[in-house]
Design an enzyme around this catalytic site. Structure first.
Site, PDB file in Angstrom:
ATOM      1  N   GLY A 105      48.329  29.661  23.282  1.00  4.46           N
ATOM      2  CA  GLY A 105      48.245  29.701  22.396  1.00  4.46           C
ATOM      3  C   GLY A 105      48.870  30.569  21.906  1.00  4.46           C
ATOM      4  CB  SER A 106      49.060  33.003  18.702  1.00  3.88           C
ATOM      5  OG  SER A 106      48.878  31.499  17.487  1.00  3.88           O
ATOM      6  CB  THR A 107      48.944  34.852  24.118  1.00  2.86           C
ATOM      7  OG1 THR A 107      48.892  33.546  24.845  1.00  2.86           O
ATOM      8  CG2 THR A 107      47.882  35.342  24.030  1.00  2.86           C
ATOM      9  CG  PHE A 108      52.888  31.250  25.199  1.00  5.67           C
ATOM     10  CD1 PHE A 108      53.976  30.209  25.719  1.00  5.67           C
ATOM     11  CD2 PHE A 108      52.217  31.818  25.507  1.00  5.67           C
ATOM     12  CE1 PHE A 108      54.352  29.706  27.499  1.00  5.67           C
ATOM     13  CE2 PHE A 108      52.251  31.270  27.249  1.00  5.67           C
ATOM     14  CZ  PHE A 108      53.477  30.348  28.312  1.00  5.67           C
ATOM     15  CE  LYS A 109      51.778  31.543  16.795  1.00  8.57           C
ATOM     16  NZ  LYS A 109      50.936  31.712  15.832  1.00  8.57           N
TER      17      LYS A 109
END
Length: 586
Positions: free
Chosen positions: A308-312
């Site tokens: 999820g958004s941790t990849f941002k």
């Protein structure tokens, strides 16, 4: 007349026999002849006893003069008594050790009454399988195991039964004082003391199994093996994730703490877990409890997830490192992106242009996709490969899962991967990549063994510029103060981080009702030393009833850091209430 003479002769105390050199007969006494024969027989008997005693004496003398054997070549299938080294944490606290025990066996050819033996053993041995035991006792084999690793009381009770053909064999039993506390790190062994999982299996892969097969570990005290984990911190992490799984009604949960300067794993827990002292359990009907064995599955290193958004974090680091953006850049997030039949929207979007710190703070899918588009598909894939997110992680832990990615990256793939959909990776390698964002740009392979800073630097690979790492520290710190990271903030310890709320993939489709949540944190942000990553699978609720990462994954991080930071030697720092709370200049 002849018969009368013979009767007289038989009653006489002498015999008549010829005597050489004499003409007349010689009378020989019968008693004297018998005494002579008795002396001859006694002399022969004494001689035989002397020979036997001399042979026994010589054999005893040979045993007395021979040096005791320390090891012997024993075939691996012979169930030889073999030692394993103790496992300890980084402070020397015991994680695993060997105990001397005995196992029960039978020699079926010496069993007189199999029914009687089974009935008596059933009084002592719990859950004895009558049918199987009876079959073994009636077989034609010379040896059969009946029950491995008995307690001393069970051995004493069986000895009191006085059963012929029943014996005991000394063995080793592995004991884990902490039970389930570090189950997925330490692993477990089988009944023959052979490593099956975790660091126990790693030891066998490093040559312990070969030494065992050669008989070189029998009754030999081996030097302890020290692991990188801190048992005190490990206990905290395991308690927090177990409580979160129950409190938030989740299917599973986990967390890991990583030293950003050395790559050492300080703690790692995944629940459901199991007790390595009892890796398998049987139900009342005698069948294996499959639900209990599901606890063997380690979700931190042995499973892959869309993070999820941790990849941002990694996408923005890519844009900064490629020089496509700076912290002062602004991207258009005013309207959704339509591409290949898909529409990409923001969750609670601002519908306006956003600065890069705002893209991170508001977790904008649109803004992150714009950065990925600036870098390009090929460079995007190359950068994520360079960070170690797309290849199998190299570490001591056996069974590490291999990430999954599209076979052919297209623009739509690059866009969705930029915000954590379309690529699955392990939480452990996600934490390792995040450590590179915090430590100045060096990717250091994680380890479960102690490692010095010098040794870590010799293994490190530069994957980011120093300036990129500084910018990412600034983004993490800002988000920890005013963004979603504030739910993980611990006063005095300067926690920064990024939430990740991903729709869970069920039967090949994204679920609108089930999430896989995570929180990627670093602390203390003035000079990051530790990465802490939490995951929670399919939570039904969270703080204040929410189901996003800010409501459950972030509070897990807060609970861990509150208790573990002092044990890790991090000194709290409190800013003057009248001054700006930020300790880092952006």
């Amino acid at each position: 007349m002849i018969a009368f003479i013979m009767r007289l002769k038989s009653r006489a105390h002498f015999t008549v026999g010829p005597q050489p050199g004499l003409r007349d007969a010689t009378f020989i006494g019968t008693n004297a002849r018998r005494r002579k024969q008795a002396r001859q027989r006694l002399a022969i008997l004494i001689g035989l006893f002397l020979v036997a005693y001399l042979a026994l004496g010589a054999r005893l003398l040979q045993y007395g003069l021979t040096e005791p054997l320390q090891s012997a070549a024993i075939d691996a299938s012979a169930h030889a008594v073999a030692s394993r080294p103790d496992l300890t944490d980084r402070n020397g606290l015991l994680l695993a050790t060997d105990l001397n025990t005995v196992s029960l066996y039978a020699e079926p050819r010496r069993i007189l009454d199999a029914d009687e033996v089974v009935e008596k053993l059933a009084l002592v041995v719990p859950n004895l399988d009558w049918r199987e035991t009876h079959r073994k006792l009636r077989s034609d084999s010379a040896f059969q195991w009946l029950r491995r690793q008995l307690t001393p009381k069970q051995q004493a009770d069986i000895l009191a039964l006085g059963l012929p053909g029943i014996g005991f064999r000394p063995e080793k039993r592995r004991f884990y004082p902490g039970g389930a506390t570090a189950a997925h790190i330490v692993g477990h062994v089988n009944v023959d003391n052979q490593g099956l999982a975790g660091m126990e299996r790693y030891l066998d892969q490093q040559g312990l199994a070969d030494l065992r097969a050669a008989g070189l570990t029998n009754d030999t005290r081996l030097e302890p093996v020290k692991l990188s984990i801190d048992l005190r911190v490990q206990n905290i992490v395991r308690e927090v994730v177990a409580k979160a799984m129950v409190d938030y009604g989740a299917e599973a949960a986990g967390a890991v703490i990583l030293d950003v300067e050395t790559g050492e794993v300080l703690a790692m827990a995944s629940v459901p877990d199991y007790d390595p002292n009892e890796p398998s359990r049987r139900l009342a009907d005698g069948s294996i409890d499959k639900d209990y064995e599901k606890g063997w599955f380690n979700r931190i290193s042995n499973a892959t997830f869309e993070m999820g958004s941790t990849f941002k974090s990694f996408t923005l680091a890519m844009g900064l490192d490629e020089g496509k953006i700076t912290l002062n850049s602004v991207v258009d997030a005013s309207r959704p992106i339509r591409m290949g039949g898909f529409t990409i929207r923001d969750f609670k979007g601002k519908n306006r242009p956003l600065s890069i710190p705002e893209v991170f703070q508001y977790s904008s899918n649109i803004g992150t996709a714009a950065v990925a588009d600036m870098v390009g598909v090929d460079n995007h894939r190359q950068f994520f490969t360079q960070l170690g997110l797309l290849s199998r992680l190299e570490t001591e832990m056996p069974g590490v899962a291999t990430p999954t990615q599209p076979r052919n990256w297209k623009k739509i793939n690059s866009v969705t991967i930029s915000f954590g959909h379309g690529v699955s990776t392990t939480p452990l390698q996600t934490a390792a990549a995040a450590a590179a964002l915090m430590n100045g740009g060096h990717l250091i392979p994680p380890t479960f063994l102690p490692r010095s800073r010098d040794a870590a630097q010799s293994l490190a690979t530069r994957v980011l510029k120093d300036t990129t790492s500084a910018d990412m520290r600034a983004l993490y710190d800002r988000n920890g103060q005013i963004g979603s990271g504030r739910h993980a903030q611990v006063e005095g310890f300067l926690v920064g981080g990024k939430t990740g709320t991903a729709e869970k993939v069920i039967n090949g489709r994204y679920s609108k009702t089930s999430n896989f949540n995570s929180f990627l944190a670093a602390f203390p942000m003035d000079k990051p030393r530790y990465i802490v990553l939490s995951i929670i699978d399919a939570p039904r609720t969270g703080e204040n009833g929410g189901r996003t990462a800010a409501s459950n994954a972030a509070p897990m991080i807060k609970a861990i850091i509150q208790r573990a930071a002092p044990l890790l030697g991090v000194q709290p720092r409190f800013a003057d209430a009248s001054s700006d709370r930020r300790l880092i200049d952006y």
